[in-house]
Design an enzyme around this catalytic site. Sequence first.
Site, PDB file in Angstrom:
ATOM      1  CG  ASP A  41      -0.271  -0.057   2.511  1.00  0.00           C
ATOM      2  OD1 ASP A  41       0.958  -0.263   2.509  1.00  0.00           O
ATOM      3  OD2 ASP A  41      -0.936   0.104   3.551  1.00  0.00           O
ATOM      4  CG  HIS A 248      22.356   5.975 -18.027  1.00  0.00           C
ATOM      5  ND1 HIS A 248      21.393   5.613 -18.943  1.00  0.00           N
ATOM      6  CD2 HIS A 248      22.678   7.257 -18.304  1.00  0.00           C
ATOM      7  CE1 HIS A 248      21.169   6.645 -19.747  1.00  0.00           C
ATOM      8  NE2 HIS A 248      21.926   7.646 -19.376  1.00  0.00           N
ATOM      9  CG  ASP A 265      24.900  13.654 -14.667  1.00  0.00           C
ATOM     10  OD1 ASP A 265      24.115  14.560 -14.331  1.00  0.00           O
ATOM     11  OD2 ASP A 265      24.932  13.160 -15.818  1.00  0.00           O
ATOM     12  CG  ASP A 276      21.541  17.273 -16.499  1.00  0.00           C
ATOM     13  OD1 ASP A 276      22.269  16.621 -15.735  1.00  0.00           O
ATOM     14  OD2 ASP A 276      21.250  16.904 -17.653  1.00  0.00           O
ATOM     15  CG  HIS A 359      27.510  11.058 -23.900  1.00  0.00           C
ATOM     16  ND1 HIS A 359      27.553  12.429 -23.863  1.00  0.00           N
ATOM     17  CD2 HIS A 359      28.423  10.641 -22.976  1.00  0.00           C
ATOM     18  CE1 HIS A 359      28.429  12.828 -22.945  1.00  0.00           C
ATOM     19  NE2 HIS A 359      28.986  11.760 -22.399  1.00  0.00           N
ATOM     20  CG  HIS A 363      19.770  16.620 -22.563  1.00  0.00           C
ATOM     21  ND1 HIS A 363      19.082  17.263 -21.557  1.00  0.00           N
ATOM     22  CD2 HIS A 363      20.849  16.046 -21.961  1.00  0.00           C
ATOM     23  CE1 HIS A 363      19.707  17.065 -20.401  1.00  0.00           C
ATOM     24  NE2 HIS A 363      20.799  16.339 -20.611  1.00  0.00           N
ATOM     25  CG  HIS A 370      17.072  13.487 -21.066  1.00  0.00           C
ATOM     26  ND1 HIS A 370      17.344  12.143 -21.078  1.00  0.00           N
ATOM     27  CD2 HIS A 370      18.181  14.073 -20.552  1.00  0.00           C
ATOM     28  CE1 HIS A 370      18.564  11.935 -20.589  1.00  0.00           C
ATOM     29  NE2 HIS A 370      19.085  13.096 -20.263  1.00  0.00           N
ATOM     30  CD  GLU A 413      24.848  15.911 -20.900  1.00  0.00           C
ATOM     31  OE1 GLU A 413      25.241  14.985 -20.185  1.00  0.00           O
ATOM     32  OE2 GLU A 413      23.652  16.215 -21.005  1.00  0.00           O
ATOM     33  CE1 TYR A 417      31.799   9.541 -19.283  1.00  0.00           C
ATOM     34  CE2 TYR A 417      31.702   9.877 -21.659  1.00  0.00           C
ATOM     35  CZ  TYR A 417      31.321  10.237 -20.375  1.00  0.00           C
ATOM     36  OH  TYR A 417      30.469  11.305 -20.207  1.00  0.00           O
ATOM     37  NE  ARG A 434      27.796  13.083 -17.902  1.00  0.00           N
ATOM     38  CZ  ARG A 434      27.893  11.821 -17.491  1.00  0.00           C
ATOM     39  NH1 ARG A 434      28.682  10.969 -18.122  1.00  0.00           N
ATOM     40  NH2 ARG A 434      27.202  11.382 -16.446  1.00  0.00           N
ATOM     41  CD  GLU A 436      24.709  17.437 -17.738  1.00  0.00           C
ATOM     42  OE1 GLU A 436      24.958  16.571 -16.887  1.00  0.00           O
ATOM     43  OE2 GLU A 436      23.714  17.398 -18.483  1.00  0.00           O
TER      44      GLU A 436
HETATM   45  N1  GLY Z   1      21.720  13.561 -16.102  1.00  0.00           N
HETATM   46  C1  GLY Z   1      21.279  13.075 -17.320  1.00  0.00           C
HETATM   47  C2  GLY Z   1      21.989  13.691 -18.427  1.00  0.00           C
HETATM   48  O1  GLY Z   1      22.993  14.336 -18.199  1.00  0.00           O
HETATM   49  O2  GLY Z   1      21.573  13.637 -19.535  1.00  0.00           O
HETATM   50 MN    MN Z   2      22.363  16.110 -19.204  1.00  0.00          MN
HETATM   51 MN    MN Z   3      23.513  15.122 -16.315  1.00  0.00          MN
END
Ligand code: GLY
Ligand code: MN
Ligand code: MN
Length: 467
Positions: A41, A248, A265, A276, A359, A363, A370, A413, A417, A434, A436
Amino acid sequence: MNMNSDLYAKRRAQLAAQMARLAPNSIAIIPTALERQRNRDSDFLFRHDSYFYYLTGFTEPHAWLVLTSEGQTTLFCQPKDLEREIWDGVRLGPDAAPQQLALHEAWPVTELDAKLPGLLENRAVVWYPFATHKDLSARIEVGLNAVRARVRYGALCPEQQRDVCGILDDMRLLKDAHELDIMRRAAQISARGHIRAMQRSAAMLRAGQDVREYHLDAELLHEFRQHGSQYPAYNSIVAGGANACVLHYRADAAPILAGDLVLIDAGCELDGYASDITRTFPANGKFSAAQRQLYDLVLASQDAAVAATRPGARFVDPHEATVAVLAQGLLDVGLLDKNKVGSAQDVIANRSYFQFYMHRTGHWLGMDVHDCGSYVEPSQVGTVSERRDPLSGELIKDRPSRILHPGMVLTIEPGLYVRPAPGVPERFHNIGIRIEDDAVLTANGCELITRDVPVKADEIEALMRGV
Ligand code: GLY
Ligand code: MN
Ligand code: MN
């Protein structure tokens, strides 16, 4: 009356005007998110639907907005119910909703299915968000069926169903001053979280304490909640050492060791808007030579992307600027061998950088991390060119990338890697970086709203020293 009810009324009027232009005599049905069971529940923490919230500012579950192309607005919401309110909290209720939310009328949500046929009857088109709400189309079809049963009495049944997201995505893509103000504040809170995590990492290691990824996750959460953020905008990534090469990765229990890099991140959500940020820092506050070499390369590639983020440029331009810097840099530092892969132009054309950078560079950012919005320029969707992907051989159809305008918000970003592999110099093994930031398009370029947290290697080291 809700302080911002005029703002939401204006957005509803804009949507109605677009509906009238594209499909006169139409109606839109837009529910908020479903509540989701976690176990037995207990439910997952409820989070409203972004489209619904964009048009109402209303955060209760079990709510639906109905809007006609003439601008008539109806809300279906939870009825007042003292017993439920004792357990779950106060409900606005349909009596207070019209005045509070600047709507024409409101009904208990328990009457939605009974009223739906009457709302749909004699409309030419019904709009709703496609593929976002489980069973929504089935529920609307029940209403349509009931109308169809009345056609012999002269009722007209909508002949078309259309996706309302197309209109709303374009509206949401351009942020207004109210939205930008919230996004700036969200970015500032997230920056504080990153600073706190960096400083705690160095301080704990200096004190000889066991540092785990979840400790730093807790520092982020502390700062988010201390400053009024409701929750993280997405699952925070806190990755020590080789875990940073898992794109991820989730904050887990791995130990963070002096000598490791830590990739975080994480961004908070504030009043419905995401931030972000990614920073990568040395756990103990001092970059090694190899870490610093790759860090400075990623930062240089981000600088190039930032310079390419300006009105009139295309969404893809920052990515291409990043890749150009990384391609040359990968050759310069010896991660790619020019005798094998050729020049920087060859590295770009053949996507040889993909082993280390797999990547895209950004975005859209807004209510959703996103965020919605087409990445194709709407006036050029019919312009299609074909090419073969050099790695997969797949035939790709390209359409012209979206032209950037002031008020759009996107992330920048880039990363690198480095997984151990034959030919990859050992000193770079398991380094994941990374960087960002969140960029608001301005009249002449872009504003990075996340730079309260330092990004230059020297500044990060200074921040982590002696705290
Ligand atoms: N935190 C998700 C991205 O950077 O796209
Ligand atoms: Mn991002
Ligand atoms: Mn991010």
